[in-house]
Write a protein that holds these residues in place. Structure first.
Motif, PDB file in Angstrom:
ATOM      1  N   LYS A 390       0.828  -1.205   0.000  1.00  0.00           N
ATOM      2  CA  LYS A 390       0.000   0.000   0.000  1.00  0.00           C
ATOM      3  C   LYS A 390       0.867   1.262   0.000  1.00  0.00           C
ATOM      4  O   LYS A 390       0.577   2.245  -0.694  1.00  0.00           O
ATOM      5  CB  LYS A 390      -0.929  -0.004   1.210  1.00  0.00           C
ATOM      6  N   LEU A 391       1.928   1.238   0.795  1.00  0.00           N
ATOM      7  CA  LEU A 391       2.826   2.392   0.841  1.00  0.00           C
ATOM      8  C   LEU A 391       3.537   2.588  -0.498  1.00  0.00           C
ATOM      9  O   LEU A 391       3.761   3.730  -0.933  1.00  0.00           O
ATOM     10  CB  LEU A 391       3.851   2.209   1.961  1.00  0.00           C
ATOM     11  N   LEU A 392       3.885   1.478  -1.154  1.00  0.00           N
ATOM     12  CA  LEU A 392       4.541   1.596  -2.454  1.00  0.00           C
ATOM     13  C   LEU A 392       3.632   2.269  -3.482  1.00  0.00           C
ATOM     14  O   LEU A 392       4.092   3.053  -4.321  1.00  0.00           O
ATOM     15  CB  LEU A 392       4.952   0.204  -2.949  1.00  0.00           C
ATOM     16  N   VAL A 393       2.328   1.955  -3.421  1.00  0.00           N
ATOM     17  CA  VAL A 393       1.379   2.589  -4.326  1.00  0.00           C
ATOM     18  C   VAL A 393       1.375   4.098  -4.116  1.00  0.00           C
ATOM     19  O   VAL A 393       1.232   4.884  -5.067  1.00  0.00           O
ATOM     20  CB  VAL A 393      -0.034   2.006  -4.112  1.00  0.00           C
ATOM     21  N   ASP A 394       1.565   4.531  -2.891  1.00  0.00           N
ATOM     22  CA  ASP A 394       1.568   5.964  -2.571  1.00  0.00           C
ATOM     23  C   ASP A 394       2.919   6.607  -2.858  1.00  0.00           C
ATOM     24  O   ASP A 394       2.997   7.746  -3.342  1.00  0.00           O
ATOM     25  CB  ASP A 394       1.199   6.142  -1.091  1.00  0.00           C
ATOM     26  N   TYR A 395       3.996   5.877  -2.581  1.00  0.00           N
ATOM     27  CA  TYR A 395       5.328   6.478  -2.652  1.00  0.00           C
ATOM     28  C   TYR A 395       5.925   6.482  -4.057  1.00  0.00           C
ATOM     29  O   TYR A 395       6.691   7.392  -4.405  1.00  0.00           O
ATOM     30  CB  TYR A 395       6.287   5.735  -1.714  1.00  0.00           C
ATOM     31  N   LYS A 396       5.634   5.479  -4.874  1.00  0.00           N
ATOM     32  CA  LYS A 396       6.254   5.404  -6.198  1.00  0.00           C
ATOM     33  C   LYS A 396       5.953   6.630  -7.060  1.00  0.00           C
ATOM     34  O   LYS A 396       6.866   7.169  -7.713  1.00  0.00           O
ATOM     35  CB  LYS A 396       5.816   4.124  -6.904  1.00  0.00           C
ATOM     36  N   PRO A 397       4.684   7.113  -7.122  1.00  0.00           N
ATOM     37  CA  PRO A 397       4.433   8.339  -7.904  1.00  0.00           C
ATOM     38  C   PRO A 397       5.215   9.546  -7.384  1.00  0.00           C
ATOM     39  O   PRO A 397       5.635  10.402  -8.167  1.00  0.00           O
ATOM     40  CB  PRO A 397       2.916   8.548  -7.752  1.00  0.00           C
ATOM     41  N   LYS A 398       5.427   9.599  -6.071  1.00  0.00           N
ATOM     42  CA  LYS A 398       6.202  10.706  -5.509  1.00  0.00           C
ATOM     43  C   LYS A 398       7.651  10.631  -5.957  1.00  0.00           C
ATOM     44  O   LYS A 398       8.280  11.664  -6.246  1.00  0.00           O
ATOM     45  CB  LYS A 398       6.105  10.687  -3.982  1.00  0.00           C
ATOM     46  N   LEU A 399       8.178   9.423  -6.017  1.00  0.00           N
ATOM     47  CA  LEU A 399       9.543   9.264  -6.512  1.00  0.00           C
ATOM     48  C   LEU A 399       9.640   9.711  -7.964  1.00  0.00           C
ATOM     49  O   LEU A 399      10.596  10.393  -8.352  1.00  0.00           O
ATOM     50  CB  LEU A 399       9.979   7.800  -6.383  1.00  0.00           C
ATOM     51  N   VAL A 400       8.636   9.363  -8.780  1.00  0.00           N
ATOM     52  CA  VAL A 400       8.639   9.747 -10.196  1.00  0.00           C
ATOM     53  C   VAL A 400       8.623  11.275 -10.336  1.00  0.00           C
ATOM     54  O   VAL A 400       9.375  11.854 -11.131  1.00  0.00           O
ATOM     55  CB  VAL A 400       7.441   9.119 -10.929  1.00  0.00           C
ATOM     56  N   LEU A 401       7.763  11.941  -9.550  1.00  0.00           N
ATOM     57  CA  LEU A 401       7.674  13.405  -9.614  1.00  0.00           C
ATOM     58  C   LEU A 401       8.988  14.058  -9.204  1.00  0.00           C
ATOM     59  O   LEU A 401       9.471  14.994  -9.863  1.00  0.00           O
ATOM     60  CB  LEU A 401       6.530  13.892  -8.722  1.00  0.00           C
ATOM     61  N   VAL A 402       9.566  13.570  -8.128  1.00  0.00           N
ATOM     62  CA  VAL A 402      10.826  14.154  -7.652  1.00  0.00           C
ATOM     63  C   VAL A 402      11.943  13.880  -8.650  1.00  0.00           C
ATOM     64  O   VAL A 402      12.792  14.748  -8.915  1.00  0.00           O
ATOM     65  CB  VAL A 402      11.176  13.579  -6.263  1.00  0.00           C
ATOM     66  N   ARG A 403      11.944  12.681  -9.221  1.00  0.00           N
ATOM     67  CA  ARG A 403      12.967  12.347 -10.207  1.00  0.00           C
ATOM     68  C   ARG A 403      12.843  13.260 -11.440  1.00  0.00           C
ATOM     69  O   ARG A 403      13.848  13.759 -11.953  1.00  0.00           O
ATOM     70  CB  ARG A 403      12.828  10.886 -10.625  1.00  0.00           C
ATOM     71  N   ASP A 404      11.604  13.492 -11.900  1.00  0.00           N
ATOM     72  CA  ASP A 404      11.397  14.384 -13.043  1.00  0.00           C
ATOM     73  C   ASP A 404      11.848  15.808 -12.716  1.00  0.00           C
ATOM     74  O   ASP A 404      12.472  16.482 -13.554  1.00  0.00           O
ATOM     75  CB  ASP A 404       9.918  14.379 -13.448  1.00  0.00           C
ATOM     76  N   ARG A 405      11.519  16.252 -11.500  1.00  0.00           N
ATOM     77  CA  ARG A 405      11.907  17.609 -11.112  1.00  0.00           C
ATOM     78  C   ARG A 405      13.430  17.724 -11.008  1.00  0.00           C
ATOM     79  O   ARG A 405      14.019  18.723 -11.460  1.00  0.00           O
ATOM     80  CB  ARG A 405      11.260  17.980  -9.786  1.00  0.00           C
ATOM     81  N   ALA A 406      14.062  16.689 -10.459  1.00  0.00           N
ATOM     82  CA  ALA A 406      15.523  16.716 -10.359  1.00  0.00           C
ATOM     83  C   ALA A 406      16.154  16.715 -11.743  1.00  0.00           C
ATOM     84  O   ALA A 406      17.151  17.419 -11.996  1.00  0.00           O
ATOM     85  CB  ALA A 406      16.008  15.506  -9.553  1.00  0.00           C
ATOM     86  N   THR A 407      15.558  15.936 -12.656  1.00  0.00           N
ATOM     87  CA  THR A 407      16.066  15.917 -14.030  1.00  0.00           C
ATOM     88  C   THR A 407      15.910  17.287 -14.685  1.00  0.00           C
ATOM     89  O   THR A 407      16.816  17.779 -15.378  1.00  0.00           O
ATOM     90  CB  THR A 407      15.319  14.855 -14.849  1.00  0.00           C
ATOM     91  N   LYS A 408      14.747  17.918 -14.470  1.00  0.00           N
ATOM     92  CA  LYS A 408      14.501  19.244 -15.029  1.00  0.00           C
ATOM     93  C   LYS A 408      15.494  20.264 -14.461  1.00  0.00           C
ATOM     94  O   LYS A 408      16.043  21.092 -15.196  1.00  0.00           O
ATOM     95  CB  LYS A 408      13.065  19.676 -14.731  1.00  0.00           C
ATOM     96  N   GLU A 409      15.719  20.195 -13.160  1.00  0.00           N
ATOM     97  CA  GLU A 409      16.647  21.135 -12.532  1.00  0.00           C
ATOM     98  C   GLU A 409      18.077  20.884 -13.010  1.00  0.00           C
ATOM     99  O   GLU A 409      18.847  21.827 -13.205  1.00  0.00           O
ATOM    100  CB  GLU A 409      16.575  20.997 -11.010  1.00  0.00           C
TER     101      GLU A 409
END
Length: 582
Positions: A390-409
C-alpha cells in the motif's frame, strides 16, 4: 517406531538424543550421537573423547527416557553402544527392549554385566555409523527375563476399627439406628474399594495413555471415585482413609488436568498455525499459547506416571515454540524496516518541500529511492507485506515526480552554465577584436539562456543575464558592422590609390580617413602643370583633371564610411577636406 526409518528420521533422533544429553549429563558437550538400522534393529552409538570419564548407566538411562517418550506401537529391540573417538570397537553396550505398553526394559549384555569388561579385539561384534555395514555376531534375546514394570504395587489396606463407647452411647440414646445405616459405617464400603482399586490401577492407566482422550477418561474415573467418597460421613471409621484416598485421587486428577489443559492449549496453537499470521500480535498470541502448553509439562517430574507422555510432547512443543520465536524475530526485523521506511519517507517529503537547489532535489530523489528499495525487500510471506505494498502505491508516484523535477533542474543548471560558458568565450573574442566570432557566441549565449525553463530554480538567474547578453550581442554586431565597413573602405581606397602607379597612401581609424599623395604622383602632377601639353608616356597616367576625379572618389568613400576625409600632398600640405555633415 518404524524400523524402516528414513535417514532424516535417524538424524533427527540422533540430534534429539544429543540435545537431551546436553541437559542431563554435565560432560555432554564432548559427546556425539549416531543412529543406524541394522538387521531390523535400531542401533545408537554414543562417542566421547578418550580423556573423559563417563557414567555408562546414566548415558543409557537418558537414552531410555527419550526413547520411552516416542510412544512405540509395537515391540522393538534397540542396541546402545559407548565408544571412544577414533576407536573402531565400543567398550560397552546395552540392550533396550521396547514394550507396547510404552515401557522400556534395559538389560546390559553379558560383557557389560560381568564388570562391564571392554570388548576384546578378537570379538566378532563391530560397529560403524554406516548403515551399509553389518554385525556378524548374533545378539542374545532381550525378552527372556524382562520384568513387567507396567504392574503397580498393591494398594494400601485399612484394618477395621470398632466403634467406641461414645458411639454405643449414641445408639442407646435412640439416634444410632440412622447413623449405623450410613454408608461405610457398619456395612461394606464399595466406594473405598473402588477408590483403592483405582488408586492401584490409575498409574498404569496414566502410563499407557498416549492421547488426550485417554487421559480425560482416566481423569473422569478419578473424579468420579473421589466424588463417591463424599458419601462417607465423618463419624465413619473409614472416614480418615477416604480423605486420604480422596486427596490421592484428586492429586492425580489435578496432574492429569494440568497435562490435559496443556495438550488442549497446544492443540489450539496447532490449529492457529494452519493459517498464515496476519499481524505480529497474532504471532505473539501463538507464542504465548505454546509457552502455556510447555510450562505445565516442564513441571512433571521424571518419577511421574505422565513423564513418558509429557517428554514426547515437550520435544515437539519446544520445536514449535522455537519456530514461532524465529518467525517473530524475523517479522520484527521486517516491521522495523517498514517503520524505518515510513520515517525516511517523512524526511523525503520535507526535503522535497524545502528544495532550493539541484542538490536538494537530488537528495530528495535519493531519499525516496531508499524508501522504495526498503519496501521492496519485505517478502510476500511477511505480516508487513500488505502494508508495504500500500505504501509503495503511494510512494512510487512521488519518486517519479521528484525524479522528473531533479532531471529538469539538472537540465536547467546545465543550460544556465552553458550560457555562462558561451558568454565567457564571446568576451575572449571581443578582446581579440574578432567581432564576427564574438557576435556568434553572444547570440548562442543569449538563446541558451532563454531555454532555461520558467518553473526551474535557475530561471531567475537565467533571466537576469538575458538583458546584458542582448546588449553585448548588439554591441558586437555594431562592431562587426564597423569592421566590415572599414574593410570595404580599405578595399575601395586600395582600388582608388592605384592606377598604373601608386597614387596615394591612406590610414583609417574610428573617426577619419587620411590620404597622402605619393611623391611620384605629385611629380607627375607638377610636370603636367609646367607643361600642360606634354604627356608622360612612362607613367601612363592622365593627370588631366585626375586630381579632381580623385577628390570626388575619395569623397564618396568617406561618405560611405561615414568618416571625415583629409587629403594631403606628398609634402604634407592639405589639398582637400571632407568632414561629417559638411
Amino acid at each position: 517406531m518404524k524400523v524402516a526409518v528414513q535417514q532424516e528420521d535417524l538424524q533427527l533422533l540422533a540430534k534429539t538424543l544429543q540435545e537431551q544429553l546436553l541437559v542431563e549429563v554435565s560432560t555432554a558437550e564432548v559427546f556425539e550421537v549416531k543412529c543406524v538400522v541394522n538387521k531390523g534393529e535400531l542401533m545408537i552409538l554414543t562417542q566421547h573423547a578418550s580423556d573423559v570419564i563417563v557414567d555408562a548407566q546414566l548415558i543409557f538411562a537418558v537414552i531410555e527416557e527419550v526413547l520411552q517418550s516416542l510412544a512405540p506401537q509395537k515391540e522393538q529391540r534397540v542396541q546402545c553402544f559407548l565408544r571412544v573417538f577414533g576407536e573402531q570397537l565400543p567398550y560397552t553396550k546395552c540392550f533396550l527392549a521396547l514394550k507396547q505398553t510404552g515401557g522400556w526394559v534395559a538389560e546390559e549384555d553379558k560383557e557389560a554385566q560381568e564388570e562391564k569388561e571392554v570388548i576384546s579385539p578378537s570379538s566378532s561384534l563391530t560397529y560403524s555409523p554406516s548403515i551399509n555395514e553389518t554385525e556378524e555376531e548374533e545378539l542374545f534375546d532381550p525378552f527372556a527375563d524382562v520384568p513387567n514394570f507396567s504392574a503397580s504395587k498393591p494398594g494400601f489396606q485399612v484394618k477395621p476399627i470398632l466403634l467406641g463407647a461414645a458411639l454405643v452411647g449414641i445408639i442407646v440414646l435412640g439416634g444410632g439406628a440412622y447413623l449405623l445405616t450410613r454408608p461405610c459405617v457398619m456395612s461394606e464400603c464399595q466406594e473405598i474399594q473402588n477408590a483403592k482399586q483405582l488408586k492401584t490401577k490409575s498409574p498404569q492407566l496414566m502410563r499407557r495413555a498416549k492421547f488426550e482422550k485417554e487421559l480425560v477418561a482416566v481423569q473422569e474415573q478419578l473424579a468420579t471415585a473421589s466424588t463417591d467418597l463424599n458419601v462417607i460421613p465423618s463419624w465413619s471409621p473409614r472416614y480418615q482413609l477416604s480423605e486420604e484416598l480422596k486427596a490421592s485421587l484428586s492429586g492425580r486428577a489435578e496432574k492429569i488436568n494440568q497435562v490435559v489443559k496443556a495438550l488442549q492449549t497446544a492443540s489450539l496453537a496447532t490449529q492457529k498455525v494452519q493459517t498464515p499470521a496476519s499481524s505480529l500480535e497474532e504471532l505473539q498470541t501463538r507464542q504465548h499459547l505454546w509457552r502455556q502448553a510447555i510450562a505445565p509439562l516442564e513441571s512433571i517430574s521424571s518419577s511421574s506416571e505422565l513423564y513418558g507422555l509429557v517428554q514426547g510432547k515437550l520435544l515437539n512443543y519446544r520445536v514449535r515454540l522455537h519456530a514461532v520465536n524465529q518467525q517473530i524475530f524475523t517479522e520484527e526485523k521486517w516491521l522495523k524496516k517498514l517503520t524505518a521506511a515510513k520515517g525516511v519517507a517523512v524526511a523525503a517529503e520535507k526535503r522535497e518541500a524545502t528544495a532550493k537547489s539541484l542538490n536538494d532535489w537530488q537528495k530528495a530523489q535519493s531519499t525516496w529511492l531508499v524508501v522504495i528499495n526498503a519496501l521492496n525487500t519485505i517478502p510476500r510471506n511477511s505480516v508487513g507485506y500488505q502494508e508495504a505494498q500500500k505504501l509503495l502505491v503511494d510512494y512510487k508516484p512521488k519518486l517519479v515526480l521528484v525524479r522528473d523535477r531533479a532531471t529538469k533542474e539538472q537540465l536547467a543548471v546545465k543550460t544556465y552554465q552553458q550560457a555562462l560558458s558561451t558568454a565567457k568565450q564571446a568576451k575572449v573574442y571581443e578582446q581579440q577584436n574578432q567581432w564576427q566570432a564574438a557576435a556568434i557566441y553572444w547570440e548562442q549565449a543569449l538563446q541558451t539562456a532563454k531555454k532555461v525553463p520558467q518553473d526551474s530554480l535557475y530561471y531567475t538567474q537565467a533571466k537576469s543575464i538575458i538583458e546584458p547578453y542582448s546588449a553585448a550581442l548588439k554591441q558586437a554586431q555594431e562592431k562587426l558592422q564597423v569592421v566590415s565597413s572599414l574593410q570595404q573602405t580599405r578595399t575601395d581606397l586600395d582600388k582608388t590609390c592605384i592606377n598604373g602607379i601608386r597614387i596615394c597612401t591612406f590610414s583609417i581609424d574610428n573617426a577619419e580617413i587620411i590620404v597622402r599623395l605619393t611623391p611620384e604622383y605629385d611629380q607627375i602632377r607638377q610636370n603636367n602643370l609646367a607643361n600642360p601639353y606634354s604627356k608622360n608616356s612612362d607613367t601612363a597616367v592622365d593627370v588631366t583633371n585626375h586630381l579632381q576625379i580623385l577628390r570626388e572618389a575619395l569623397a564618396v568613400i568617406g561618405e560611405n564610411a561615414n568618416l571625415s576625409l583629409f587629403l594631403y600632398d606628398s609634402q604634407g600640405q592639405i589639398i582637400y577636406t571632407r568632414t561629417l555633415g559638411g
